[in-house]
Design a protein around this motif. Structure first.
Motif, PDB file in Angstrom:
ATOM      1  N   THR A 155       0.858  -1.183   0.000  1.00  0.00           N
ATOM      2  CA  THR A 155       0.000   0.000   0.000  1.00  0.00           C
ATOM      3  C   THR A 155       0.891   1.227   0.000  1.00  0.00           C
ATOM      4  O   THR A 155       2.116   1.115   0.001  1.00  0.00           O
ATOM      5  CB  THR A 155      -0.903   0.037   1.254  1.00  0.00           C
ATOM      6  OG1 THR A 155      -0.071   0.245   2.399  1.00  0.00           O
ATOM      7  CG2 THR A 155      -1.715  -1.224   1.417  1.00  0.00           C
ATOM      8  N   VAL A 197      -4.635  -2.868   0.660  1.00  0.00           N
ATOM      9  CA  VAL A 197      -5.347  -1.634   1.018  1.00  0.00           C
ATOM     10  C   VAL A 197      -6.414  -1.934   2.076  1.00  0.00           C
ATOM     11  O   VAL A 197      -6.530  -1.220   3.081  1.00  0.00           O
ATOM     12  CB  VAL A 197      -5.977  -0.978  -0.230  1.00  0.00           C
ATOM     13  CG1 VAL A 197      -6.910   0.162   0.160  1.00  0.00           C
ATOM     14  CG2 VAL A 197      -4.888  -0.481  -1.178  1.00  0.00           C
ATOM     15  N   SER A 256      -4.775  -2.683   5.462  1.00  0.00           N
ATOM     16  CA  SER A 256      -4.263  -1.456   6.073  1.00  0.00           C
ATOM     17  C   SER A 256      -5.388  -0.656   6.725  1.00  0.00           C
ATOM     18  O   SER A 256      -5.271  -0.187   7.860  1.00  0.00           O
ATOM     19  CB  SER A 256      -3.555  -0.612   5.015  1.00  0.00           C
ATOM     20  OG  SER A 256      -3.183   0.634   5.537  1.00  0.00           O
ATOM     21  N   LYS A 257      -6.505  -0.518   6.023  1.00  0.00           N
ATOM     22  CA  LYS A 257      -7.627   0.265   6.550  1.00  0.00           C
ATOM     23  C   LYS A 257      -8.272  -0.422   7.750  1.00  0.00           C
ATOM     24  O   LYS A 257      -8.610   0.231   8.733  1.00  0.00           O
ATOM     25  CB  LYS A 257      -8.685   0.512   5.463  1.00  0.00           C
ATOM     26  CG  LYS A 257      -8.184   1.335   4.296  1.00  0.00           C
ATOM     27  CD  LYS A 257      -7.680   2.692   4.724  1.00  0.00           C
ATOM     28  CE  LYS A 257      -7.190   3.467   3.524  1.00  0.00           C
ATOM     29  NZ  LYS A 257      -6.398   4.632   3.860  1.00  0.00           N
ATOM     30  N   TYR A 258      -8.468  -1.723   7.664  1.00  0.00           N
ATOM     31  CA  TYR A 258      -9.073  -2.448   8.779  1.00  0.00           C
ATOM     32  C   TYR A 258      -8.221  -2.342  10.030  1.00  0.00           C
ATOM     33  O   TYR A 258      -8.728  -2.204  11.136  1.00  0.00           O
ATOM     34  CB  TYR A 258      -9.287  -3.927   8.423  1.00  0.00           C
ATOM     35  CG  TYR A 258     -10.674  -4.255   7.967  1.00  0.00           C
ATOM     36  CD1 TYR A 258     -11.558  -4.938   8.797  1.00  0.00           C
ATOM     37  CD2 TYR A 258     -11.122  -3.900   6.699  1.00  0.00           C
ATOM     38  CE1 TYR A 258     -12.840  -5.262   8.388  1.00  0.00           C
ATOM     39  CE2 TYR A 258     -12.397  -4.207   6.278  1.00  0.00           C
ATOM     40  CZ  TYR A 258     -13.246  -4.893   7.124  1.00  0.00           C
ATOM     41  OH  TYR A 258     -14.513  -5.197   6.714  1.00  0.00           O
ATOM     42  N   SER A 303      -6.208   0.037  10.838  1.00  0.00           N
ATOM     43  CA  SER A 303      -6.149   1.387  11.403  1.00  0.00           C
ATOM     44  C   SER A 303      -7.506   1.923  11.859  1.00  0.00           C
ATOM     45  O   SER A 303      -7.583   2.628  12.851  1.00  0.00           O
ATOM     46  CB  SER A 303      -5.513   2.357  10.402  1.00  0.00           C
ATOM     47  OG  SER A 303      -6.302   2.462   9.243  1.00  0.00           O
ATOM     48  N   ILE A 304      -8.587   1.570  11.154  1.00  0.00           N
ATOM     49  CA  ILE A 304      -9.884   2.168  11.493  1.00  0.00           C
ATOM     50  C   ILE A 304     -11.007   1.173  11.737  1.00  0.00           C
ATOM     51  O   ILE A 304     -12.088   1.558  12.143  1.00  0.00           O
ATOM     52  CB  ILE A 304     -10.355   3.134  10.373  1.00  0.00           C
ATOM     53  CG1 ILE A 304     -10.545   2.392   9.059  1.00  0.00           C
ATOM     54  CG2 ILE A 304      -9.433   4.308  10.235  1.00  0.00           C
ATOM     55  CD1 ILE A 304     -11.203   3.207   7.975  1.00  0.00           C
ATOM     56  N   PRO A 349     -14.648  -0.015   7.309  1.00  0.00           N
ATOM     57  CA  PRO A 349     -14.775   1.331   6.738  1.00  0.00           C
ATOM     58  C   PRO A 349     -16.220   1.733   6.463  1.00  0.00           C
ATOM     59  O   PRO A 349     -17.053   0.904   6.125  1.00  0.00           O
ATOM     60  CB  PRO A 349     -13.993   1.228   5.426  1.00  0.00           C
ATOM     61  CG  PRO A 349     -14.011  -0.227   5.085  1.00  0.00           C
ATOM     62  CD  PRO A 349     -14.084  -0.978   6.379  1.00  0.00           C
ATOM     63  N   GLU A 408     -14.893   6.220   3.543  1.00  0.00           N
ATOM     64  CA  GLU A 408     -13.608   5.527   3.627  1.00  0.00           C
ATOM     65  C   GLU A 408     -13.500   4.448   2.552  1.00  0.00           C
ATOM     66  O   GLU A 408     -12.417   4.197   2.019  1.00  0.00           O
ATOM     67  CB  GLU A 408     -13.434   4.926   5.023  1.00  0.00           C
ATOM     68  CG  GLU A 408     -13.272   5.983   6.103  1.00  0.00           C
ATOM     69  CD  GLU A 408     -13.559   5.471   7.502  1.00  0.00           C
ATOM     70  OE1 GLU A 408     -13.090   6.105   8.452  1.00  0.00           O
ATOM     71  OE2 GLU A 408     -14.268   4.447   7.645  1.00  0.00           O
ATOM     72  N   GLU A 461     -12.374   6.092  -0.602  1.00  0.00           N
ATOM     73  CA  GLU A 461     -10.935   6.350  -0.517  1.00  0.00           C
ATOM     74  C   GLU A 461     -10.146   5.071  -0.781  1.00  0.00           C
ATOM     75  O   GLU A 461      -9.120   5.095  -1.456  1.00  0.00           O
ATOM     76  CB  GLU A 461     -10.573   6.906   0.860  1.00  0.00           C
ATOM     77  CG  GLU A 461     -11.060   8.319   1.099  1.00  0.00           C
ATOM     78  CD  GLU A 461     -10.800   8.775   2.532  1.00  0.00           C
ATOM     79  OE1 GLU A 461     -10.051   8.095   3.277  1.00  0.00           O
ATOM     80  OE2 GLU A 461     -11.350   9.825   2.908  1.00  0.00           O
ATOM     81  N   MET A 462     -10.615   3.944  -0.246  1.00  0.00           N
ATOM     82  CA  MET A 462      -9.947   2.665  -0.466  1.00  0.00           C
ATOM     83  C   MET A 462      -9.940   2.299  -1.937  1.00  0.00           C
ATOM     84  O   MET A 462      -8.917   1.859  -2.464  1.00  0.00           O
ATOM     85  CB  MET A 462     -10.639   1.547   0.335  1.00  0.00           C
ATOM     86  CG  MET A 462     -10.309   1.541   1.796  1.00  0.00           C
ATOM     87  SD  MET A 462     -11.298   0.367   2.771  1.00  0.00           S
ATOM     88  CE  MET A 462     -11.123  -1.141   1.876  1.00  0.00           C
ATOM     89  N   GLU A 490      -7.429   4.413  -3.731  1.00  0.00           N
ATOM     90  CA  GLU A 490      -6.069   3.963  -3.422  1.00  0.00           C
ATOM     91  C   GLU A 490      -5.750   2.651  -4.130  1.00  0.00           C
ATOM     92  O   GLU A 490      -4.649   2.468  -4.650  1.00  0.00           O
ATOM     93  CB  GLU A 490      -5.881   3.805  -1.917  1.00  0.00           C
ATOM     94  CG  GLU A 490      -4.455   3.463  -1.541  1.00  0.00           C
ATOM     95  CD  GLU A 490      -4.216   3.402  -0.039  1.00  0.00           C
ATOM     96  OE1 GLU A 490      -3.182   2.829   0.351  1.00  0.00           O
ATOM     97  OE2 GLU A 490      -5.037   3.927   0.741  1.00  0.00           O
TER      98      GLU A 490
END
Length: 195
Positions: free
Chosen positions: A121, A156, A159-161, A163-164, A167, A171, A174-175, A178
């Motif tokens: 990512t 991707v 990474s999102k899971y 951190s947040i 989604p 979000e 945004e994913m 990306e």
């Protein structure tokens, strides 16, 4: 629900289970698409500097839970993670030439054709995707292209899971953006490195 009263460790466990389920489903679908026999999604644990299997298909559960690939390992997955470069192998002879060593955690009925791809990512490498071809099949260039797109998406999402958590719709947009950007950059970088 008052968010301040929720146990953060239960949120973390819930995120992990949700991510594991999603990665397993993505892997399962991919193996059907490319006629694979088994595979795994490995996640990187920076505190311990190890790769560990998050999700798998065709790997014995006891083996799955015992695998920890540290920085001194010569395992293919660690090499892929450390270099950020995928390894594509079409048959057993090529496997020996390219990898020197490959531990067989997977289906013994595999043809020897496999791919090991970094989950890259914008933030860096999140882990490794490994897929093995069924005994009667060898992976083709189109399978490798599919694998790169899948690895990009998985990276991707992972990474999102991490951190947040799960989604929301903004979000998610945004994913998707990306994934497109990273996927395009990786496709350009890999265009001259096909088997």
């Amino acid at each position: 629900i008052n968010m301040s009263l929720r146990d953060p460790s239960s949120d973390s466990a819930s995120r992990h289970q949700s991510l594991e389920f999603l990665m397993t489903k993505m892997l399962e679908h991919a193996l059907i698409e490319i006629h694979g026999s088994s595979g795994s999604v490995m996640t990187y644990e920076p505190d311990n500097d190890i790769l560990r299997i998050l999700a798998s298909i065709g790997i014995d559960h006891s083996i799955k839970n015992s695998i920890e690939i540290g920085p001194d390992s010569n395992a293919v997955s660690r090499k892929v993670f450390d270099t950020g470069h995928p390894i594509f192998v079409t048959d057993t002879d090529e496997m020996v030439a390219k990898t020197q060593c490959r531990q067989h955690y997977y289906d013994p009925n595999s043809s020897g054709s496999f791919m090991s791809l970094p989950l890259i990512t914008i933030e860096g490498c999140q882990g490794v995707l490994n897929m093995n071809a069924a005994q009667s099949k060898q992976f083709r260039k189109v399978d490798f292209s599919y694998g790169i797109l899948l690895a990009t998406s998985m990276g991707v999402i992972m990474s999102k899971y991490q951190s947040i958590g799960e989604p929301n719709s903004e979000e998610m947009e945004e994913m998707i953006t990306e994934m497109a950007v990273v996927g395009y950059m990786r496709a350009l970088a890999q265009q001259n490195e096909w088997v």
